[in-house]
Structures are given as C-alpha cells and as structure tokens.
Design a protein around this motif. Sequence first.
Motif, mmCIF file in Angstrom:
data_model
loop_
_atom_site.group_PDB
_atom_site.id
_atom_site.type_symbol
_atom_site.label_atom_id
_atom_site.label_comp_id
_atom_site.label_asym_id
_atom_site.label_seq_id
_atom_site.Cartn_x
_atom_site.Cartn_y
_atom_site.Cartn_z
ATOM 1 N N THR A 2 81.091 4.990 32.714
ATOM 2 C CA THR A 2 82.180 4.034 32.828
ATOM 3 C C THR A 2 82.993 4.313 34.086
ATOM 4 O OG1 THR A 2 82.310 3.977 30.422
ATOM 5 C CG2 THR A 2 84.147 3.032 31.620
ATOM 6 N N ARG A 3 83.327 3.240 34.822
ATOM 7 C CA ARG A 3 84.126 3.389 36.026
ATOM 8 C C ARG A 3 85.496 2.752 35.828
ATOM 9 N NH1 ARG A 3 82.169 4.990 40.652
ATOM 10 N NH2 ARG A 3 83.643 3.700 41.829
ATOM 11 N N THR A 5 88.270 1.485 38.190
ATOM 12 C CA THR A 5 88.611 1.189 39.575
ATOM 13 C C THR A 5 89.385 -0.112 39.667
ATOM 14 O OG1 THR A 5 86.631 2.325 40.389
ATOM 15 C CG2 THR A 5 87.690 0.774 41.885
ATOM 16 N N SER A 25 91.157 4.359 42.153
ATOM 17 C CA SER A 25 90.093 4.761 41.240
ATOM 18 C C SER A 25 90.502 6.034 40.506
ATOM 19 C CB SER A 25 88.786 5.016 41.998
ATOM 20 O OG SER A 25 88.272 3.813 42.533
ATOM 21 N N GLY A 27 88.664 9.103 38.728
ATOM 22 C CA GLY A 27 87.390 9.768 38.500
ATOM 23 C C GLY A 27 87.435 10.725 37.321
ATOM 24 N N GLU A 28 86.253 11.108 36.853
ATOM 25 C CA GLU A 28 86.179 12.070 35.746
ATOM 26 C C GLU A 28 86.794 13.390 36.182
ATOM 27 O OE1 GLU A 28 83.021 13.827 32.465
ATOM 28 O OE2 GLU A 28 82.338 12.479 34.047
ATOM 29 N N TRP A 53 91.129 -2.685 31.848
ATOM 30 C CA TRP A 53 90.141 -1.743 31.324
ATOM 31 C C TRP A 53 90.139 -1.627 29.804
ATOM 32 C CZ3 TRP A 53 92.364 2.425 35.139
ATOM 33 C CH2 TRP A 53 92.015 2.071 36.463
ATOM 34 N N ARG A 173 90.113 11.991 31.689
ATOM 35 C CA ARG A 173 90.897 11.349 32.748
ATOM 36 C C ARG A 173 92.244 10.955 32.151
ATOM 37 N NH1 ARG A 173 86.009 8.968 32.350
ATOM 38 N NH2 ARG A 173 84.635 8.774 34.161
#
Length: 217
Positions: A2-3, A5, A25, A27-28, A53, A173
């Motif tokens: 999953t992203r 952004t 963004s 990130g993990e 999201w 995150r």
Amino acid sequence: MTRFTLTDAEAYYGATRVLGPLSLSVGEGEHIALIGKSGAGKSTLLSLMYDRWREQPVALMPQALGLVDTLSVFHNVYMGRLDRHRWWRNLVTLAKPWRRDINEITALLEDVGIAEKRWTPCGELSGGQRQRVAAARVLYQQGELLLADEPVSALDGPQASAVMAKLTQGYPRTVLAMHDLELALAFCTRVVGLQGGAVVLDAPSKTLTSAALQDLY
C-alpha cells in the motif's frame, strides 16, 4: 504494498484555498510530526489524508476524540474494530463482552495507564483520561497508517512519552500533528512544517533542534 502519497493536493474552504498545492509521501517506518502554529493547516492536511486514503487500512485519532460518553471505556475501545465483526456479535458485546475481547482491551488500557477505568462511562473521565482511551482505541484498531491530531496534548510529561511510544510502536507509519517539539523530535523520524497551508520544512528529525523550529510558531 500500500502506498500513501499525495500529489499536488489542495483543500478549499468555500472558494478559498486553505491548503496546498502540496505533495507528500509517507513511507514504511516513517513517523512524521506535522508542526506549525494554529491555523497553519495541520488538521486540514490530516483530514485530507484520511479522505484520500480511508479505503486503505488507516486509523484516525481526531482532536475531538470521537468518544461516546454514555459507553464504557471498554466499549469505546472495542469500537475500533466494529467493522470487523458481524452485527449480532457487536450487539452481544454491548451487553456481555467476550472474555477474549476483555483481556485484549484490558492489556491495551494497561499500556496507556487507564485499566482501572475499564467499565467507567467515558463521560465521567478527565481530558487526559479520555485522550488515553482514544489512543487505546486506535491501538486496538491497528492498520498500516495512523493519523492523529494532537494525540497527547492533554497528558503530562511521563504519560505523554508513554503514549507516544505506544502509538509509534503500534503502527508502521504515523502522521502526528504536534505542538510539543521535544516530543516530536524524540518520537518522530521526520518533521514536516506547515505555514499558511504550504510545506515550508521537510527534514529528518535527527538534523533538527526544537530551538531551530521555533520560527514556525
């Protein structure tokens, strides 16, 4: 994977643009502190992220907390997973909670130091206690990303540090709107500073000091 952004994202209040355009963004392994004075756009950015999201595994801890005052601490935490159970199971839990759920939620309440209030209606709690209940709820909910608006603003030093540690350990995150710069630098890996709805700072926490960030307030 999953992203998370945003690209050239904007938010409007009526016809007035109050945020952006900005790109960001998450990130993990990143724990981002959103900083800036009141009105800079922190809460608006969190809301925008959640709207974009929310179909992904995202948990939200709003500044208003969203607790149900007439329900117990246990039941407010249980609400973090309402959508994972059949309606009849949730209805039964309202009257007679399952032992497995009680044990799991009690352990989380112990982590945030409020287990003794497990069966107390949330309407009877102090501001700091309510904030810890909301923290336990998002820890119970789980997911890939936590968005939280001032998650420890009503807590003192040791309690604030303990809850911050649990939140950043509990999610791979996080994006946390923060006013306490020392806590932001201690528990977040990255700092994003907002001013007038625009990103004016984006840097690793280890390169910053609280004194250097004062210009954003």
